[in-house]
Design an enzyme around this catalytic site. Structure first.
Site, PDB file in Angstrom:
ATOM      1  N   HIS A   1      -3.579   0.256  -8.918  1.00 36.11           N
ATOM      2  CA  HIS A   1      -2.535  -0.769  -8.672  1.00 36.11           C
ATOM      3  C   HIS A   1      -1.872  -1.666 -10.107  1.00 36.11           C
ATOM      4  CE1 HIS A   1      -0.813  -4.509  -6.236  1.00 36.11           C
ATOM      5  NE2 HIS A   1      -2.080  -5.091  -7.541  1.00 36.11           N
TER       6      HIS A   1
ATOM      7  N   ASP B   1       3.404  -6.565  -7.790  1.00 37.10           N
ATOM      8  CA  ASP B   1       2.057  -6.979  -6.671  1.00 37.10           C
ATOM      9  C   ASP B   1       2.802  -8.066  -6.025  1.00 37.10           C
ATOM     10  OD1 ASP B   1      -0.287  -6.986  -5.869  1.00 37.10           O
ATOM     11  OD2 ASP B   1       0.009  -9.123  -5.356  1.00 37.10           O
ATOM     12  N   TRP B   2       1.992  -8.867  -6.003  1.00 32.20           N
ATOM     13  CA  TRP B   2       3.316 -10.724  -5.575  1.00 32.20           C
ATOM     14  C   TRP B   2       4.640 -11.333  -6.685  1.00 32.20           C
ATOM     15  CZ3 TRP B   2       3.962 -13.156  -1.493  1.00 32.20           C
ATOM     16  CH2 TRP B   2       3.641 -13.309  -0.029  1.00 32.20           C
TER      17      TRP B   2
ATOM     18  N   ASP C   1      -3.329   3.796  -7.550  1.00 32.02           N
ATOM     19  CA  ASP C   1      -2.981   2.201  -6.292  1.00 32.02           C
ATOM     20  C   ASP C   1      -3.159   3.087  -4.945  1.00 32.02           C
ATOM     21  OD1 ASP C   1      -2.270  -0.030  -4.720  1.00 32.02           O
ATOM     22  OD2 ASP C   1      -0.914  -0.644  -6.054  1.00 32.02           O
TER      23      ASP C   1
ATOM     24  N   TRP D   1      -7.181  -3.760   2.626  1.00 28.71           N
ATOM     25  CA  TRP D   1      -7.170  -5.333   1.521  1.00 28.71           C
ATOM     26  C   TRP D   1      -6.899  -6.398   2.648  1.00 28.71           C
ATOM     27  CZ3 TRP D   1      -8.002  -6.834  -3.482  1.00 28.71           C
ATOM     28  CH2 TRP D   1      -7.451  -8.207  -3.208  1.00 28.71           C
TER      29      TRP D   1
END
Length: 462
Positions: A443, A287-288, A414, A328
């Site tokens: 995810h 993710d980030w 995901d 999202w």
């Protein structure tokens, strides 16, 4: 073990149980029991702080209870078992009580009066001699004391870092008894980009390990996300560093959404890597953690040996955002107070309720959630957006000059950063093999992380 030694150990364990009661009350963990024959007639644990009584040591309290039970202030023939070498006050009380024998566990080099500092028990001019023996369950009782004072030092370091007026700090009790998260907190507040904000990170394993796993979380997670992978890395003899980005986990949380920016968070991570002087790094991202983390190696390629990449992307700003991500981002904008634990539970039905609750722990109210509101909109959507240029430079570096090894693991369920997105990213990383696809994972693929971690330990073996 002899019968006598076994008996001593049995009663010392009773004293240790008292010491744990003291620890639970925030007192120095010392416990004691008085034994008459084979019966415990007095128990006590440290309570000078809670009782506002300088004489309320474990031994004194146990002696008082024994004297009441036996109806005599003289305790002829009794034995006292205590988890720490007694001080001069308690030793004097034991001699006045005319105990037959005193057994202690750990020595006390600062105040011990049974030989460590002074030895009152060998004073032959006294009108009573009490036999004394030390070292019974010394390691076990000493470990309880060591852990207590270690935790106190950690708390003191945290308290010494003041909170900025424009930030919030999640209360420590929100993080009490988190399942499968036993590691000590570490904090840093003097990185230039933090400007006094306190940042939390885990740092486990030997500092001079031949391999360091730098584990970067995403939104709305924190270092708790790596709890299934960290034990596997540590069992291999490696070091693990897992920071909480500002606004997440145990780190301070700026109140203003606008504080959060791609370049700022990236600079904080660069400074942390430099401060800890991390080397032989396998960068673990999702993710980030990947949006930011994959831009780090080009700044100091000599520090990085490998990439473990899970469900993430590069925010280059020159490609359309996926429909799943746009959905999202829109949900976060419409519902800024969304239930984080419920989000994790929906994609990971195997999680226990207390594990889901742990993801909510850092965010007791909307004021603590500025990062959660800001991060979806921070993903670069245009070439001129913040972070897009540095992400394109990272793409070029990874495609043309990256020389480390890469392993990719993908949670197939995901809907935002699944297999198609990861296949596109794989093509941008030089030498990246086909990904490992976990059909059951979503995810937050780290929630299935033991399998990935075990494979990675072998794959990245120095």
């Amino acid at each position: 073990m002899s019968t006598a030694r076994s008996r001593d150990a049995r009663f010392m364990r009773e004293a240790l149980a008292q010491a744990r009661l003291a620890a639970e009350a925030g007192e120095v963990p010392v416990g004691a029991v008085v034994v008459h024959g084979n019966e415990i007639v007095g128990r006590g644990h440290n309570a000078p702080v809670t009782q506002h009584d300088p004489t309320a040591h474990a031994e004194i309290r146990a002696l008082r209870q024994a004297a009441q039970a036996l109806g005599n202030y003289r305790l002829d023939g009794c034995e006292l078992f205590v988890t720490l070498e007694p001080c001069t006050m308690c030793t004097g009380a034991m001699l006045h009580a005319r105990l037959a024998r005193v057994v202690y566990a750990a020595a006390d080099p600062k105040t011990g009066a049974a030989g460590s500092v002074v030895d009152l028990f060998v004073q032959r001019r006294l009108n009573h001699q009490t036999a004394v023996e030390g070292g019974v369950l010394a390691a076990e009782c000493g470990a309880l004391l060591t852990e207590f004072f270690r935790a106190r030092r950690v708390e003191a370091r945290g308290a010494a870092q003041p909170l900025r007026d424009d930030a919030l700090r999640t209360p420590d009790n929100r993080f009490s008894d988190l399942p499968d998260y036993p590691w000590d907190p570490h904090y840093v507040a003097d990185l230039p980009s933090l400007a006094g904000l306190r940042m939390h990170y885990l740092d486990e394993g030997p500092p001079d390990a031949s391999r360091t796993w730098l584990c970067l979380h995403g939104n709305p997670a924190w270092s708790y996300l790596y709890r299934r992978m960290i034990p596997v890395f540590l069992a291999a003899g490696d070091r693990v560093v897992a920071p909480d980005m500002p606004g997440f986990g145990k780190s301070d949380k700026p109140k203003r959404d606008a504080t959060h920016a791609f370049e700022w968070h990236r600079q904080v991570l660069l400074e942390l890597v430099e401060r800890l002087d991390l080397r032989h790094v396998v960068l673990v991202v999702q993710d980030w953690g990947g949006l930011l983390g994959l831009t780090l190696p080009m700044e100091a390629p000599e520090r990085y040996d490998g990439l473990l990449v899970m469900n993430t992307t590069l925010g280059t700003g020159d490609a359309p955002l996926s429909p799943g991500f746009i959905a999202w981002r829109d949900m976060c904008a419409r519902n800024p107070g969304f239930d984080i634990g419920r989000l994790f539970a929906r994609g990971n039905p195997h999680l226990r309720l207390e594990e889901c609750a742990a993801y909510d722990a850092p965010f007791p109210d909307l004021g603590h959630r500025a990062a959660l509101r800001a991060f979806p909109a921070m993903v670069p959507a245009r070439p001129e957006a913040g972070g897009a240029a540095v992400s394109r430079a990272a793409r070029d570096f990874l495609r043309e000059r990256w020389s480390g090894r890469t392993m990719m693991a993908v949670g197939a369920q995901d809907p935002v950063l699944g297999v198609p997105v990861m296949q596109a990213l794989r093509e941008q990383i030089r030498g990246c093999p086909e990904p490992t696809v976990l059909p059951q994972a979503g995810h937050f693929v780290q929630e299935h992380g033991e399998e990935i971690a075990r494979a990675a330990v072998g794959y990245f073996r120095p």
